[in-house]
Design a protein around this motif. Structure first.
Motif, short mmCIF file in Angstrom:
data_model
loop_
_atom_site.label_atom_id
_atom_site.label_comp_id
_atom_site.label_asym_id
_atom_site.label_seq_id
_atom_site.Cartn_x
_atom_site.Cartn_y
_atom_site.Cartn_z
N VAL A 35 -0.92 33.87 11.37
CA VAL A 35 -0.19 35.01 10.83
C VAL A 35 -1.07 36.26 10.94
CG1 VAL A 35 0.88 36.00 8.77
CG2 VAL A 35 1.06 33.54 9.21
N THR A 36 -0.53 37.30 11.61
CA THR A 36 -1.28 38.54 11.80
C THR A 36 -0.73 39.70 10.98
OG1 THR A 36 0.03 39.07 13.76
CG2 THR A 36 -2.05 37.88 14.10
N GLU A 37 0.54 39.62 10.57
CA GLU A 37 1.13 40.66 9.73
C GLU A 37 2.07 40.00 8.73
OE1 GLU A 37 2.95 43.81 11.94
OE2 GLU A 37 1.30 43.96 13.37
N TRP A 38 2.14 40.57 7.53
CA TRP A 38 2.94 39.99 6.44
C TRP A 38 3.50 41.14 5.61
CZ3 TRP A 38 4.72 35.24 5.84
CH2 TRP A 38 5.21 34.81 4.61
N ARG A 43 6.52 38.96 1.10
CA ARG A 43 5.92 38.64 -0.20
C ARG A 43 6.99 38.37 -1.24
NH1 ARG A 43 5.43 40.19 -4.93
NH2 ARG A 43 6.70 42.03 -4.53
N ARG A 44 8.04 39.19 -1.26
CA ARG A 44 9.12 38.99 -2.22
C ARG A 44 9.84 37.66 -1.97
NH1 ARG A 44 12.93 44.12 -2.19
NH2 ARG A 44 13.99 42.81 -3.75
N LEU A 45 9.95 37.27 -0.71
CA LEU A 45 10.68 36.05 -0.38
C LEU A 45 9.90 34.79 -0.76
CD1 LEU A 45 13.08 34.62 1.01
CD2 LEU A 45 11.81 34.84 3.17
N LEU A 46 8.61 34.74 -0.40
CA LEU A 46 7.83 33.51 -0.59
C LEU A 46 6.71 33.63 -1.62
CD1 LEU A 46 7.53 32.23 3.10
CD2 LEU A 46 9.15 31.51 1.32
N GLY A 47 6.45 34.85 -2.12
CA GLY A 47 5.48 34.99 -3.20
C GLY A 47 4.04 35.18 -2.79
N TYR A 48 3.72 35.09 -1.50
CA TYR A 48 2.34 35.20 -1.05
C TYR A 48 1.98 36.67 -0.78
CZ TYR A 48 2.66 30.15 -0.20
OH TYR A 48 2.84 28.80 -0.33
N LEU A 49 0.78 37.08 -1.22
CA LEU A 49 0.27 38.40 -0.87
C LEU A 49 -0.24 38.40 0.57
CD1 LEU A 49 -1.79 39.17 -4.10
CD2 LEU A 49 0.43 40.15 -3.46
N PRO A 50 -0.24 39.56 1.22
CA PRO A 50 -0.75 39.60 2.60
C PRO A 50 -2.17 39.05 2.73
CG PRO A 50 0.38 41.65 2.07
CD PRO A 50 0.32 40.85 0.80
N ALA A 51 -3.03 39.35 1.77
CA ALA A 51 -4.41 38.87 1.86
C ALA A 51 -4.50 37.34 1.82
CB ALA A 51 -5.24 39.46 0.72
N GLU A 52 -3.46 36.67 1.26
CA GLU A 52 -3.48 35.22 1.15
C GLU A 52 -3.03 34.54 2.45
OE1 GLU A 52 -2.46 34.16 -3.40
OE2 GLU A 52 -0.90 35.33 -2.40
N LEU A 53 -2.30 35.27 3.32
CA LEU A 53 -1.73 34.63 4.49
C LEU A 53 -2.25 35.18 5.81
CD1 LEU A 53 2.03 33.87 3.79
CD2 LEU A 53 0.12 32.30 3.98
N VAL A 54 -2.53 36.47 5.90
CA VAL A 54 -2.99 37.02 7.16
C VAL A 54 -4.29 36.33 7.58
CG1 VAL A 54 -3.85 39.09 8.32
CG2 VAL A 54 -1.87 39.25 6.81
N GLY A 55 -4.28 35.82 8.79
CA GLY A 55 -5.42 35.07 9.29
C GLY A 55 -5.31 33.57 9.09
N GLN A 56 -4.24 33.12 8.39
CA GLN A 56 -4.04 31.69 8.13
C GLN A 56 -2.98 31.12 9.07
OE1 GLN A 56 -6.00 30.06 5.96
NE2 GLN A 56 -7.04 32.05 5.67
N PRO A 57 -2.99 29.80 9.34
CA PRO A 57 -1.96 29.20 10.19
C PRO A 57 -0.58 29.31 9.55
CG PRO A 57 -3.87 27.75 9.96
CD PRO A 57 -4.05 28.84 8.96
N ALA A 58 0.42 29.68 10.36
CA ALA A 58 1.79 29.80 9.86
C ALA A 58 2.38 28.44 9.52
CB ALA A 58 2.67 30.51 10.89
N ALA A 59 1.83 27.36 10.10
CA ALA A 59 2.38 26.02 9.86
C ALA A 59 2.33 25.64 8.39
CB ALA A 59 1.62 25.00 10.71
N GLY A 65 6.35 20.15 6.68
CA GLY A 65 5.13 19.89 7.45
C GLY A 65 5.08 20.73 8.70
N GLY A 66 3.90 21.24 8.99
CA GLY A 66 3.74 22.11 10.12
C GLY A 66 3.91 21.43 11.45
N ASP A 67 3.67 20.10 11.53
CA ASP A 67 3.74 19.43 12.82
C ASP A 67 5.16 19.44 13.36
OD1 ASP A 67 1.07 18.98 12.67
OD2 ASP A 67 1.27 16.93 11.88
N ALA A 68 6.14 19.12 12.49
CA ALA A 68 7.53 19.10 12.95
C ALA A 68 7.99 20.48 13.35
CB ALA A 68 8.43 18.55 11.83
N ALA A 69 7.63 21.49 12.54
CA ALA A 69 8.03 22.85 12.87
C ALA A 69 7.36 23.32 14.16
CB ALA A 69 7.69 23.80 11.72
N GLY A 70 6.07 23.01 14.29
CA GLY A 70 5.36 23.42 15.49
C GLY A 70 5.95 22.77 16.73
#
Length: 814
Positions: A35-38, A43-59, A65-70
């Motif tokens: 994830v490069t932009e959030w 944030r309103r939809l899923l509750g995560y702040l940008p600092a918590e997700l940017v740079g983390q795997p979207a899976a 589970g991320g494997d099925a989605a990936g």
């Protein structure tokens, strides 16, 4: 979180998400699944702040589970530009959410892939679905249809529109047009839809929304109509698109930049040249006037992605081009810096990170003109349509391009904006991909500026203004320089030189030559003798650096040119010699302009050829202009035309010499210079008879006392009685030495120059005195030592008829 409606008759469940207005959740995921932009909506939809997700795997966001989605994402064909479907996501608080996603694959001009993911979150509906929207739409529009509500979110799309965009209505419902079809055309169309809501008047966009469908290659011309309810209030906008693929206008105005245009941009690793190439392609094909401004300082390639630039922006004018000769619209010279107010169109587009179209009636343009006097050119030139496009590459904002029309009557259209963004993106990539050249250029510029004068010395003979512009070509910064050197007798030396070659070694050679000129000037050598010694130095430098590896840089100085001018404010005489350098220009107080006829002399480093000196008398308030040949070597005119332009600029009256410099550069340089440009402009002053007094001194030791008395009386007339004691000692010693060791005729001269008193004794002997330390029983040898202790500085100046011994004392503190 409610489940999004999947059919026209289905309503969302009443939840917290639907209680307020609708919004869009957006995110960007790179090719590695990070994830490069959030967005705030995400944030309103899923509750995560940008600092918590940017740079983390979207899976990690997938509930199953991320494997099925990936695996599902990996099954998307590489050439497919969009993907849509319903996925299960995990809220930060652990809830499972069924979310409908629409993802666009974006490939940057540098070849980097990323996914732009959007999801419409329904709110309280602004237009009830039981109202006869379908009836209104199909009765008022005969072509592809889409209905947007008061929030400009899609409510309905007919079969033709779904087929044209290759999307189902469920994929598009609740999204804004730029989210359905990311494109500058969509941004402009949405802007026009907002105008429909505000004014209730239909709008027409001669635009081409690029489609992913294979059936349409050109797009559609779009009309936007207001949809009114029973009460007459505009409650929705109907978008009607007319297929224009294959029409005559399509063939006359191709959308894609042709191969010749693309080949003309980014031919070098020089950012200034690339910016000029962009302006040259834009005018006259797209615009009547264009300029490119790069951020000051220009971001480095190894800096992290900067994103949009907010607030007031400082830029450097890097390129200009106009259909009018001389680019009269540009009020900022190439190479100069300027600042854009925070609410000006360039600053707004840099903050938004995307281009925009502006008409002459746009409030933001009026505000810009009101806040920034330098924006008056918009009205004065008759500009009626403007495109502003940011230059960005690799996530780094580099600058902004502004394209204007004031001769063509038709305004810019969204398709023009798209073409401008394509050309600008190519230029931005070329500018961004030159880190080594940028670092070398910056280092060379730092060295060059450190070797040039940081502050002009205090002197009263001349009023002076200077300019220096580095080369804009691929070769980089060269070795042009200028200098102002105070000499004895209130005289001043002006120097302008040009070291052959470019780069670090040329700048270093320039520094060595400038130091040598200052050293030679300090011993008061005449201009022709000074150039002869400088010629010998260049020959020695060439012998020291004559290695095969350095030949390409031409850093040894052979072919270097130099112009050396000495001005005497007492006699108003100007002595000039030049070594292969362009002659100075003189502007008389009455306004006549002419080149000073100085023998050219050979360039430095050839050896064995003489240099000649001329001496002319200049009226007070004359102007001298010294320059390097880069000022005359512009690409779009010859030398004679360049001289005419310079003469015209110099002849115009100006209150300050800084204004004169700016006029000359604006008139001469419509493009970044191919070679360095150094410009030095000086206005002559004179020391009048009330500040200078001369006595003839007989060669008789008995007159030394008379000389002291005459000097004391003159100091009293000048109100300098406190300086009388030191002056008597200096006059006594210098006159005594001239009578004892020199030859008649002998003269004593006093010069009162502001805070300096100069005492000079001249005779016709060429023998120069030497300071020596007297031994205990010696009767002489202490006189010059005494002068050196009492005076601020002293020295000897040789003349064609003998020599002059001079001593300066500071009047500060008396």
């Amino acid at each position: 979180m409610e489940r999004l409606p999947t059919s026209p008759g289905e309503r969302p469940e009443e939840t917290d998400a639907s209680a307020g207005p609708a919004y869009t959740a957006t995110a960007t995921v790179n090719q590695q699944g990070i994830v490069t932009e959030w967005s705030e909506g995400a944030r309103r939809l899923l509750g995560y702040l940008p600092a918590e997700l940017v740079g983390q795997p979207a899976a990690g966001l997938f509930a199953d589970g991320g494997d099925a989605a990936g695996a599902a994402v990996r099954r998307v064909p590489a050439d497919q530009e969009r993907w849509s479907g319903t996925v299960a996501l995990r809220h930060k608080d652990g809830r499972r959410l069924e979310v409908r996603l629409l993802a666009h694959r974006w490939t940057s001009t540098s070849g980097t892939n990323r996914w732009f993911v959007v999801s419409a979150v329904a709110g309280a509906p602004r237009t009830a679905r039981d109202e006869p929207l379908e009836e209104w739409a199909f009765s008022q529009s005969p072509s592809f249809l889409a209905i947007f509500d008061e929030d400009l979110r899609l409510v309905l799309a007919n079969a033709g529109m779904k087929r044209a965009l290759s999307l189902e209505e469920a994929d598009m419902r609740g999204l804004r047009l730029p989210e359905i079809a990311p494109d500058p055309v969509s941004d402009e169309t949405e802007r026009m839809m907002r105008r429909v809501l505000e004014t209730g008047e239909p709008q027409y966009v001669d635009a081409f929304v690029r489609s992913t469908a294979t059936s349409t290659g050109g797009g559609w011309a779009t009309s936007l109509a207001p949809l009114r309810g029973p009460d007459g209030r505009v409650c929705a906008v109907c978008l009607t698109a007319q297929d224009r693929a294959g029409t005559e206008s399509d063939r006359d105005q191709p959308l894609l930049p042709n191969a010749d245009d693309a080949a003309r941009i980014g031919t070098t690793q020089d950012s200034t040249r690339t910016a000029q190439e962009l302006a040259d392609v834009a005018v006259p094909r797209l615009a009547d006037f264009a300029f490119v401004d790069l951020l000051e300082p220009l971001p480095r390639r190894d800096e992290p992605s900067s994103g949009p630039v907010a607030g007031p922006v400082t830029v450097r004018r890097t390129a200009v081009r106009s259909v009018l000769e001389g680019c009269p619209e540009s009020r900022v010279a190439v190479g100069q810096t300027t600042a854009y107010p925070a609410l000006s169109p360039p600053a707004e587009c840099l903050a938004a990170g995307r281009g925009a179209l502006y008409g002459k009636a746009d409030p933001v343009v009026d505000r810009w003109i009101a806040e920034d006097p330098r924006a008056a050119w918009i009205r004065e030139s008759g500009t009626h349509s403007m495109m502003v496009v940011p230059l960005s590459a690799g996530g780094v904002v580099l600058g902004v391009a502004v394209l204007c029309r004031h001769r063509r009557r038709e305004p810019f259209q969204p398709k023009d904006l798209w073409l401008a963004e394509e050309l600008t993106a190519r230029a931005a990539v070329s500018i961004h991909n030159a880190p080594r050249h940028l670092r070398e250029h910056t280092s060379t510029m730092t060295l060059q500026r450190s070797l040039l004068p940081h502050k002009l010395p205090d002197q009263t003979a001349l009023e002076i203004a200077t300019r220096y512009l580095p080369a804009g070509g691929e070769a980089g910064v060269g070795g042009d320089w200028f200098d102002v050197i105070p000499l004895s007798g209130a005289r001043v030396a002006l120097v302008v030189g040009d070291v052959v070659g470019h780069g670090m070694r040329a700048s270093a050679t320039m520094g060595r030559l400038r130091t040598a000129v200052r050293t030679l000037a300090d011993v008061d050598l005449p201009p022709d003798e000074l150039l002869t010694h400088l010629d010998d130095l260049v020959i020695r430098l060439s012998a020291e650096e004559s290695d095969p590896g350095g030949a390409g840089e031409a850093a040894n100085g052979i072919g270097t040119t130099c112009l050396y001018v000495v001005y005497d404010p007492v006699t108003r005489h100007c002595t000039v010699a030049r070594a292969g350098h362009p002659p100075p220009v003189v502007v008389s107080p009455e306004g006549s302009v002419y080149l000073l006829d100085v023998p050219a002399g050979p360039p430095l480093g050839l050896g064995g050829l003489p240099f000649e000196t001329i001496e002319v008398e200049l009226p007070e308030w004359s102007i001298l202009a010294l320059y390097t040949d880069g000022l005359l070597q512009a690409r779009d005119h010859d030398i004679d035309e360049a001289l005419d332009n310079m003469f015209t600029a110099l002849a115009r009256p100006a209150s300050t010499l800084d204004t004169v410099c700016d006029r000359v550069l604006t008139a001469m340089l419509t493009h970044p210079p191919d070679d360095d440009v150094a410009l030095l402009v000086a206005r002559t002053r004179a020391l009048h008879a009330d500040k200078v007094v001369v006595w003839d001194v007989p060669s008789d030791p008995s007159v030394v006392g008379h000389a002291r008395r005459d000097a004391t009386e003159q100091l009293t007339a000048w109100g300098l009685d406190d300086a009388a004691f030191v002056t008597e000692l200096v006059v006594s010693e210098l006159v005594t030495n001239a009578i004892r060791y020199g030859e008649p005729p002998i003269q004593l001269r006093l010069i009162h120059e502001n805070t300096t008193l100069i005492c000079e004794v001249s005779d016709s002997s060429n023998t120069a005195p030497h300071m020596r330390r007297a031994r205990i029983f010696d009767e002489g040898g202490r006189g010059l030592l005494l002068v050196a202790q009492l005076a601020q500085r002293w020295g000897t100046r040789h003349t064609p008829t003998g020599k002059t011994i001079w001593a300066e004392q500071s009047l500060i503190g008396y």
